[in-house]
Design a protein around this motif. Structure first.
Motif, PDB file in Angstrom:
ATOM      1  N   LEU A  69      43.599  43.545  36.100  1.00 46.31           N
ATOM      2  CA  LEU A  69      42.512  42.568  36.083  1.00 46.31           C
ATOM      3  C   LEU A  69      41.152  43.254  35.995  1.00 46.31           C
ATOM      4  N   ALA A  70      40.999  44.370  36.682  1.00 45.98           N
ATOM      5  CA  ALA A  70      39.747  45.121  36.599  1.00 45.98           C
ATOM      6  C   ALA A  70      39.515  45.588  35.164  1.00 45.98           C
ATOM      7  N   GLN A  71      40.581  46.011  34.518  1.00 43.52           N
ATOM      8  CA  GLN A  71      40.461  46.469  33.135  1.00 43.52           C
ATOM      9  C   GLN A  71      40.163  45.300  32.196  1.00 43.52           C
ATOM     10  N   GLN A  72      40.876  44.193  32.387  1.00 45.21           N
ATOM     11  CA  GLN A  72      40.742  43.056  31.486  1.00 45.21           C
ATOM     12  C   GLN A  72      39.412  42.326  31.650  1.00 45.21           C
ATOM     13  N   TYR A  73      38.976  42.116  32.891  1.00 42.15           N
ATOM     14  CA  TYR A  73      37.796  41.290  33.121  1.00 42.15           C
ATOM     15  C   TYR A  73      36.511  42.080  33.363  1.00 42.15           C
ATOM     16  N   CYS A  74      36.632  43.330  33.809  1.00 49.75           N
ATOM     17  CA  CYS A  74      35.436  44.141  34.100  1.00 49.75           C
ATOM     18  C   CYS A  74      35.297  45.323  33.149  1.00 49.75           C
ATOM     19  N   ASN A  75      36.304  45.488  32.279  1.00 48.38           N
ATOM     20  CA  ASN A  75      36.311  46.578  31.308  1.00 48.38           C
ATOM     21  C   ASN A  75      36.145  47.948  31.968  1.00 48.38           C
ATOM     22  N   ILE A  76      36.868  48.120  33.084  1.00 50.67           N
ATOM     23  CA  ILE A  76      36.823  49.389  33.803  1.00 50.67           C
ATOM     24  C   ILE A  76      38.221  49.715  34.323  1.00 50.67           C
ATOM     25  N   GLU A  77      38.616  50.961  34.230  1.00 48.89           N
ATOM     26  CA  GLU A  77      39.927  51.383  34.711  1.00 48.89           C
ATOM     27  C   GLU A  77      39.760  52.018  36.085  1.00 48.89           C
ATOM     28  N   LEU A  78      40.243  51.298  37.096  1.00 48.70           N
ATOM     29  CA  LEU A  78      40.145  51.770  38.478  1.00 48.70           C
ATOM     30  C   LEU A  78      41.544  51.893  39.070  1.00 48.70           C
TER      31      LEU A  78
ATOM     32  N   THR B 258      41.403  46.880  43.516  1.00 51.90           N
ATOM     33  CA  THR B 258      40.614  48.005  43.039  1.00 51.90           C
ATOM     34  C   THR B 258      39.221  47.936  43.650  1.00 51.90           C
ATOM     35  N   ALA B 259      38.581  49.079  43.724  1.00 53.59           N
ATOM     36  CA  ALA B 259      37.213  49.165  44.225  1.00 53.59           C
ATOM     37  C   ALA B 259      36.545  50.373  43.597  1.00 53.59           C
ATOM     38  N   ASP B 260      35.214  50.321  43.564  1.00 57.99           N
ATOM     39  CA  ASP B 260      34.438  51.484  43.138  1.00 57.99           C
ATOM     40  C   ASP B 260      33.388  51.747  44.213  1.00 57.99           C
ATOM     41  N   ASP B 261      32.419  52.573  43.923  1.00 56.53           N
ATOM     42  CA  ASP B 261      31.412  52.931  44.918  1.00 56.53           C
ATOM     43  C   ASP B 261      30.607  51.725  45.407  1.00 56.53           C
TER      44      ASP B 261
ATOM     45  N   PRO C 213      34.639  46.352  46.521  1.00 59.08           N
ATOM     46  CA  PRO C 213      35.821  45.801  45.852  1.00 59.08           C
ATOM     47  C   PRO C 213      35.488  45.237  44.472  1.00 59.08           C
ATOM     48  N   CYS C 214      36.408  45.437  43.537  1.00 63.10           N
ATOM     49  CA  CYS C 214      36.235  44.934  42.174  1.00 63.10           C
ATOM     50  C   CYS C 214      37.227  43.817  41.878  1.00 63.10           C
ATOM     51  N   SER C 215      38.516  44.047  42.179  1.00 69.96           N
ATOM     52  CA  SER C 215      39.526  43.039  41.856  1.00 69.96           C
ATOM     53  C   SER C 215      40.621  43.009  42.906  1.00 69.96           C
ATOM     54  N   ARG C 216      41.138  41.810  43.136  1.00 68.13           N
ATOM     55  CA  ARG C 216      42.373  41.662  43.915  1.00 68.13           C
ATOM     56  C   ARG C 216      43.478  41.544  42.885  1.00 68.13           C
TER      57      ARG C 216
ATOM     58  N   GLY D 208      56.223  49.481  44.204  1.00 71.19           N
ATOM     59  CA  GLY D 208      56.064  48.510  43.112  1.00 71.19           C
ATOM     60  C   GLY D 208      56.603  47.143  43.500  1.00 71.19           C
ATOM     61  N   ALA D 209      56.636  46.867  44.808  1.00 69.23           N
ATOM     62  CA  ALA D 209      57.220  45.627  45.318  1.00 69.23           C
ATOM     63  C   ALA D 209      56.132  44.600  45.628  1.00 69.23           C
ATOM     64  N   TRP D 210      55.349  44.286  44.635  1.00 69.97           N
ATOM     65  CA  TRP D 210      54.288  43.293  44.767  1.00 69.97           C
ATOM     66  C   TRP D 210      54.151  42.569  43.439  1.00 69.97           C
ATOM     67  N   THR D 211      53.470  41.428  43.465  1.00 72.14           N
ATOM     68  CA  THR D 211      53.330  40.588  42.293  1.00 72.14           C
ATOM     69  C   THR D 211      51.921  40.689  41.729  1.00 72.14           C
ATOM     70  N   GLN D 212      51.816  41.021  40.458  1.00 72.61           N
ATOM     71  CA  GLN D 212      50.509  41.134  39.787  1.00 72.61           C
ATOM     72  C   GLN D 212      49.923  39.743  39.564  1.00 72.61           C
ATOM     73  N   LYS D 213      48.685  39.541  40.013  1.00 64.29           N
ATOM     74  CA  LYS D 213      47.987  38.285  39.696  1.00 64.29           C
ATOM     75  C   LYS D 213      47.703  38.254  38.201  1.00 64.29           C
ATOM     76  N   GLU D 214      47.717  37.074  37.625  1.00 67.68           N
ATOM     77  CA  GLU D 214      47.455  36.949  36.193  1.00 67.68           C
ATOM     78  C   GLU D 214      45.996  36.644  35.881  1.00 67.68           C
ATOM     79  N   THR D 215      45.290  36.062  36.849  1.00 63.70           N
ATOM     80  CA  THR D 215      43.870  35.758  36.681  1.00 63.70           C
ATOM     81  C   THR D 215      43.129  36.099  37.958  1.00 63.70           C
ATOM     82  N   PRO D 216      41.851  36.364  37.856  1.00 65.34           N
ATOM     83  CA  PRO D 216      41.074  36.700  39.080  1.00 65.34           C
ATOM     84  C   PRO D 216      41.007  35.528  40.058  1.00 65.34           C
TER      85      PRO D 216
END
Length: 68
Positions: free
Chosen positions: A8-17, A32-35, A38-41, A60-68
């Motif tokens: 989601l950080a990559q898709q919506y914020c155009n950043i790889e965290l 994800t978070a940066d300095d 927090p950036c994305s849940r 890897g035992a968690w579910t990826q959210k599809e939208t922020p």
């Protein structure tokens, strides 16, 4: 497939965290978070402890959210 960065950080914020365990009032989650803070849940789930969230991230035992 286990990702090491936030989709989601990559898709919506155009950043790889990197994925990490973060805390909110609702509990621990994978996100994800940066300095600036927090950036994305990324996980649908909230976890009751940091250790449970970290284990889910490691396994890897968690579910990826599809939208922020």
């Amino acid at each position: 497939m286990i990702h090491t960065f936030g989709l989601l950080a990559q898709q919506y914020c155009n950043i790889e965290l990197p994925l990490q365990v973060l805390k909110s009032n609702a509990g621990f989650y994978i996100g994800t978070a940066d300095d600036a803070g927090p950036c994305s849940r990324e996980s649908v789930e909230y976890f009751t402890t940091q250790a449970k969230a970290q284990q889910a991230l490691d396994d890897g035992a968690w579910t990826q959210k599809e939208t922020p």
